[in-house]
Design a protein around this motif. Structure first.
Motif, PDB file in Angstrom:
ATOM      1  N   VAL A   1      -5.173   4.859   1.535  1.00  0.00           N
ATOM      2  CA  VAL A   1      -3.977   4.921   0.701  1.00  0.00           C
ATOM      3  C   VAL A   1      -3.493   6.362   0.626  1.00  0.00           C
ATOM      4  N   LEU A   2      -2.198   6.554   0.854  1.00  0.00           N
ATOM      5  CA  LEU A   2      -1.565   7.867   0.711  1.00  0.00           C
ATOM      6  C   LEU A   2      -1.168   8.065  -0.745  1.00  0.00           C
ATOM      7  N   VAL A   3      -1.653   9.141  -1.347  1.00  0.00           N
ATOM      8  CA  VAL A   3      -1.416   9.407  -2.764  1.00  0.00           C
ATOM      9  C   VAL A   3      -0.779  10.782  -2.897  1.00  0.00           C
ATOM     10  N   GLY A   4       0.214  10.902  -3.759  1.00  0.00           N
ATOM     11  CA  GLY A   4       0.827  12.204  -4.010  1.00  0.00           C
ATOM     12  C   GLY A   4       2.146  12.060  -4.716  1.00  0.00           C
ATOM     13  N   HIS A   5       2.636  13.163  -5.262  1.00  0.00           N
ATOM     14  CA  HIS A   5       3.876  13.107  -6.022  1.00  0.00           C
ATOM     15  C   HIS A   5       5.078  12.952  -5.100  1.00  0.00           C
ATOM     16  N   SER A   6       6.170  12.496  -5.680  1.00  0.00           N
ATOM     17  CA  SER A   6       7.391  12.322  -4.912  1.00  0.00           C
ATOM     18  C   SER A   6       7.846  13.659  -4.340  1.00  0.00           C
ATOM     19  N   GLY A   7       8.175  13.669  -3.062  1.00  0.00           N
ATOM     20  CA  GLY A   7       8.616  14.892  -2.405  1.00  0.00           C
ATOM     21  C   GLY A   7       7.505  15.654  -1.716  1.00  0.00           C
ATOM     22  N   ALA A   8       6.253  15.171  -1.845  1.00  0.00           N
ATOM     23  CA  ALA A   8       5.138  15.874  -1.202  1.00  0.00           C
ATOM     24  C   ALA A   8       5.130  15.653   0.301  1.00  0.00           C
ATOM     25  N   GLY A   9       5.799  14.582   0.775  1.00  0.00           N
ATOM     26  CA  GLY A   9       5.881  14.336   2.207  1.00  0.00           C
ATOM     27  C   GLY A   9       5.022  13.189   2.692  1.00  0.00           C
ATOM     28  N   LYS A  10       4.696  12.232   1.803  1.00  0.00           N
ATOM     29  CA  LYS A  10       3.847  11.101   2.200  1.00  0.00           C
ATOM     30  C   LYS A  10       4.505  10.249   3.282  1.00  0.00           C
ATOM     31  N   THR A  11       5.749   9.851   3.035  1.00  0.00           N
ATOM     32  CA  THR A  11       6.426   8.964   3.986  1.00  0.00           C
ATOM     33  C   THR A  11       6.667   9.668   5.318  1.00  0.00           C
ATOM     34  N   THR A  12       7.031  10.931   5.276  1.00  0.00           N
ATOM     35  CA  THR A  12       7.198  11.699   6.518  1.00  0.00           C
ATOM     36  C   THR A  12       5.891  11.771   7.286  1.00  0.00           C
ATOM     37  N   LEU A  13       4.790  11.968   6.556  1.00  0.00           N
ATOM     38  CA  LEU A  13       3.486  12.025   7.198  1.00  0.00           C
ATOM     39  C   LEU A  13       3.115  10.670   7.798  1.00  0.00           C
ATOM     40  N   ALA A  14       3.402   9.591   7.077  1.00  0.00           N
ATOM     41  CA  ALA A  14       3.119   8.248   7.604  1.00  0.00           C
ATOM     42  C   ALA A  14       3.897   8.001   8.892  1.00  0.00           C
ATOM     43  N   GLU A  15       5.164   8.394   8.918  1.00  0.00           N
ATOM     44  CA  GLU A  15       5.969   8.214  10.125  1.00  0.00           C
ATOM     45  C   GLU A  15       5.418   9.042  11.282  1.00  0.00           C
ATOM     46  N   ALA A  16       4.923  10.248  10.960  1.00  0.00           N
ATOM     47  CA  ALA A  16       4.354  11.098  12.006  1.00  0.00           C
ATOM     48  C   ALA A  16       3.092  10.470  12.590  1.00  0.00           C
ATOM     49  N   LEU A  17       2.267   9.851  11.736  1.00  0.00           N
ATOM     50  CA  LEU A  17       1.062   9.179  12.221  1.00  0.00           C
ATOM     51  C   LEU A  17       1.424   7.989  13.102  1.00  0.00           C
ATOM     52  N   LEU A  18       2.440   7.242  12.707  1.00  0.00           N
ATOM     53  CA  LEU A  18       2.888   6.103  13.515  1.00  0.00           C
ATOM     54  C   LEU A  18       3.425   6.568  14.861  1.00  0.00           C
ATOM     55  N   ALA A  19       4.162   7.668  14.851  1.00  0.00           N
ATOM     56  CA  ALA A  19       4.713   8.185  16.108  1.00  0.00           C
ATOM     57  C   ALA A  19       3.611   8.740  17.002  1.00  0.00           C
ATOM     58  N   GLU A  20       2.660   9.453  16.411  1.00  0.00           N
ATOM     59  CA  GLU A  20       1.574  10.052  17.190  1.00  0.00           C
ATOM     60  C   GLU A  20       0.718   9.001  17.880  1.00  0.00           C
ATOM     61  N   THR A  21       0.544   7.851  17.232  1.00  0.00           N
ATOM     62  CA  THR A  21      -0.293   6.786  17.792  1.00  0.00           C
ATOM     63  C   THR A  21       0.499   5.800  18.644  1.00  0.00           C
ATOM     64  N   GLY A  22       1.799   6.075  18.858  1.00  0.00           N
ATOM     65  CA  GLY A  22       2.604   5.220  19.710  1.00  0.00           C
ATOM     66  C   GLY A  22       3.078   3.941  19.058  1.00  0.00           C
ATOM     67  N   THR A  23       2.898   3.817  17.749  1.00  0.00           N
ATOM     68  CA  THR A  23       3.351   2.619  17.052  1.00  0.00           C
ATOM     69  C   THR A  23       4.869   2.594  16.961  1.00  0.00           C
ATOM     70  N   ILE A  24       5.461   3.767  16.767  1.00  0.00           N
ATOM     71  CA  ILE A  24       6.914   3.898  16.797  1.00  0.00           C
ATOM     72  C   ILE A  24       7.275   4.973  17.813  1.00  0.00           C
ATOM     73  N   GLN A  25       8.498   4.897  18.333  1.00  0.00           N
ATOM     74  CA  GLN A  25       8.923   5.856  19.348  1.00  0.00           C
ATOM     75  C   GLN A  25       9.226   7.211  18.743  1.00  0.00           C
ATOM     76  N   ARG A  26       9.775   7.182  17.560  1.00  0.00           N
ATOM     77  CA  ARG A  26      10.039   8.419  16.841  1.00  0.00           C
ATOM     78  C   ARG A  26      10.098   8.052  15.373  1.00  0.00           C
ATOM     79  N   ALA A  27      10.069   9.040  14.494  1.00  0.00           N
ATOM     80  CA  ALA A  27      10.024   8.762  13.064  1.00  0.00           C
ATOM     81  C   ALA A  27      11.162   7.854  12.654  1.00  0.00           C
TER      82      ALA A  27
END
Length: 714
Positions: free
Chosen positions: A24-50
């Protein structure tokens, strides 16, 4: 990774719990959780880009702005796969909301996960919610790691933020990598991971990193040794022996999985027109897949039968008894209800008949229920895509379509062996919002729409107050209320408006008075005749109502004395001044008259009510307001402002006591009229760290200046 997976390096089928990581990703709003999740998805080839999945469709339902807004207030699942140590690992990444108002979704994420990744901004530092959630994870022994984001931004300061984390989170918080120019320096490997070229290049650290590396590396190794099961490590280290790197890494992984060490990592996601690799993303994936525990290593929550009998401890076994929990519910007007489920034991399959149990939240509009339902399609959701699954085995997370009765927090088990999991702690909603439908058409749809919202959100409490005749949503805060009202409008097409909340007051007499009730009518045929004299006197607060019969000589026939009392009680319920019920009165019936033909039960009921009104016209009628017993828990530095604020709310501070963790518990008595928006104000006063509880205590006279305002609006 280390031996704790018990596979000795051999590959395991992809559907085994050992190959799953629930994070589970935990942190305050604006810390960058969703951006980090998109980066993990992109790095693992799940998505083509964020923001885009493999076929080019968006991760969520609408454009990127709305994606991020929705994710910020709701628990979302982002599954991906990554190869680590020659094995394919599936990671169920649960992106939890970063606002205190949505702590229900956040705690659902903690319940479904086996480890927590705390996301902290190098620009903004740590907020109160993050501190509180760290304490919650610590209390249950959940493994944790910290990733510091935005280290490349102008105001980003990794060293300062690391110090804040170590001070706020306590022992065991140790960095694994340190930022240096365009990359990271590995403290254990003593290698430099350079991302400056747009891809990760491994090399030697620069000469300027030597002093920093030596100091932080020693602290990390000492932390690993303290958590190691090998008692000889310390002696070997002190004697100057060079410890084997693989041995240190294996001990580190075990310490992280047990929750003894909390590694700190650093990331920087390219933004704007910048392209290239995300700094630190490979290192983060390594910690998630090799350091975080599998579901096999996380104890299951307590389980009983639905009758409350203890059940032998279950394990994360795909062949064991079925045990799963609904961690998120979404009601779509077109698709129907979709349930996000964590499977703790057994295996879910499409078309399987299961038992759904929900208990313990009846006070919030969630009725207890035990029903059998047939499972629809299983899927692994990613944005608006639902990727079909043939089954979902123990340790995994999936979505189930069209479970008609399942609500967030419900237990799913075998139909022939129903079970019930202990529910997770859910905070009380303490912000009341009164609403009403804009039109008759909206009113017709409102009830069903609210029931769907209640099924989704266990932090929401729905109250239909018969006394004030208001429909009240009890919410976690303003943002929570705004989201609920927006969902009513956008999802269900129901327009509502908020109205001023009415607090249920009471009326009582300010002195003793005598009242005459005369109900005499002649209209042909049987008339109506009832006369009574009463004396009304106030009783002490909380004494209730007392009716005394002092009739002598049968001036009021015995059969009509209860009628007088009934009329008095009816009028007390209606009130005599502002329309609020009357309390704490003694009414004595001492005289009256009857007619042999025209007297009746109804005539004396009416006379009794008129007598109360007559008496009320002769003395002041006081309004009573409810007073709550309030307990406020805040960090010590906020004690003064919070106590001053309570006093400003006409509250009486009864005392304080120290609580471990540098906090203070304040006890006070505060009028309920002053508490309607207290959850918002306390959050502001305590920087989001304060909590409070309240319960009704008694009624007290309303001050005269406020009484006039109430009378004007009644």
């Amino acid at each position: 990774m280390a031996e704790r997976n018990q596979n000795n390096g051999r590959g395991v089928a992809a559907d085994q719990p050992a190959q799953v990581r629930n994070v589970v990703l935990v942190g305050h709003s604006g810390a960058g959780k969703t951006t980090l999740a998109e980066a993990l998805l992109a790095e693992t080839g799940t998505i083509q880009r964020a923001g885009r999945v493999e076929d080019g469709s968006t991760v969520c339902d609408h454009d990127e702005v709305e994606i991020r807004q929705r994710r910020s207030v709701s628990l979302t699942l982002a599954p991906f796969e990554h190869t680590a140590g020659g094995r394919r690992i599936k990671v169920n990444l649960l992106d939890a909301p970063g606002y205190p108002d949505f702590v229900g979704d956040l705690r659902a994420g903690l319940r479904a996960a086996d480890a927590a990744l705390f996301v902290v901004s190098a620009v903004d530092g740590i907020d109160g919610l993050t501190r509180m959630l760290w304490e919650e994870c610590s209390a249950v022994g959940m493994p944790r790691a910290v990733v510091i984001t935005k280290i490349d931004q102008a105001r980003g300061d990794f060293a300062r933020t690391l110090g804040e984390c170590q001070q706020a989170f306590g022992g065991g918080v140790v960095p694994l990598y340190l930022p240096d120019g365009t990359g990271l320096v590995g403290l254990l490997t003593e290698r430099f991971y350079d991302y400056g070229s747009g891809r990760r290049v491994v090399g030697e650290p620069g000469p300027g990193a030597a002093e920093m590396l030596a100091q932080e590396r020693a602290a990390l190794i000492e932390g690993i040794i303290e958590e190691s099961e090998d008692e000889s490590l310390m002696d070997r280290y002190v004697s100057g022996e060079e410890l084997d790197l693989d041995e240190l890494i294996a001990d580190l992984e075990r310490a992280v999985a047990r929750g003894g060490l909390h590694p700190v990592l650093a990331t920087a996601v390219p933004h704007g027109d910048r392209q290239g690799a995300v700094v630190g993303i490979a290192e983060l994936l390594e910690v998630i897949t090799r350091g975080f525990p599998s579901p096999l290593e996380h104890p299951l929550p307590p389980v009983t039968t639905i009758e409350g009998k203890d059940v032998p401890a279950l394990t994360c076994d795909p062949d064991g008894p079925l045990l799963a929990e609904v961690i998120k519910t979404v009601s779509d007007p077109y698709v129907g209800r979709i349930s996000l489920v964590r499977v703790f034991s057994g295996t879910l399959r499409p078309d399987l008949t299961v038992h759904v149990s929900g208990h313990g939240l009846a006070d919030r509009g969630h009725e207890d229920h035990d029903v059998d339902e047939r499972i629809g399609a299983l899927s692994a959701p990613l944005g608006k895509q639902q990727r079909s699954l043939a089954e979902c085995r123990a340790g995994d997370v999936c979505a189930i379509a069209k479970l008609a009765r399942a609500e967030t927090g419900d237990t799913i088990s075998a139909a022939d062996g129903p079970l019930l999991m202990a529910s997770w702690t859910m905070p009380d909603p303490l912000l009341p919002v009164a609403i009403r439908a804009v039109s008759k058409a909206d009113e017709d749809k409102l009830g069903q729409s609210l029931n769907r919202l209640v099924a989704e959100d266990p932090t929401l409490r729905l109250e239909n107050n018969a006394e004030t005749r208001q429909l009240v949503l009890w919410c976690m805060g303003e943002a929570h209320a705004d989201v609920l009202l927006d969902r009513l409008r956008s999802r269900y097409g129901v327009e509502v408006e908020t109205v001023a909340l009415r607090v249920p007051l009471r009326e009582t007499f300010g002195g003793t008075a005598e009242g005459l009730g005369r109900h005499v009518k002649q209209s042909g045929g049987h008339g109506q005749y009832g006369i009574c004299r009463i004396t009304v006197e106030p009783l002490p607060p909380g004494a209730g109502f007392e009716f005394v019969d002092r009739i002598v000589g049968g001036v009021v026939p015995r059969q009509f004395i209860p009628s007088v009392e009934k009329g008095v009680r009816t009028q007390m319920t209606r009130g005599v001044s502002a329309g609020y019920p009357m309390v704490d009165l003694k009414v004595t019936l001492h005289d009256g008259k009857a007619h042999s033909v025209d007297s009746s039960d109804m005539a004396f009921q009416t006379a009794g009510a008129l007598a109360v009104k007559d008496a009320a016209a002769k003395v002041p009628v006081l309004l009573l307001e409810p007073v709550d017993e309030v307990s406020v828990l805040v960090h010590d530095e906020h004690t003064g402002p919070v106590m001053s604020d309570l006093s400003g709310r006409r509250g009486r501070v009864l005392g304080t006591e120290s609580v471990p963790g540098g906090r203070t518990l304040i006890r006070a008595e505060v009028p309920e009229l002053e508490m309607t928006r207290y959850s918002i104000d306390l959050r502001s006063l305590s920087h989001g760290t304060g909590t409070f509880h309240r319960r009704f205590l008694r009624y007290e006279p309303l001050p005269s200046h406020l009484m006039e305002k109430v009378m004007e609006t009644s």
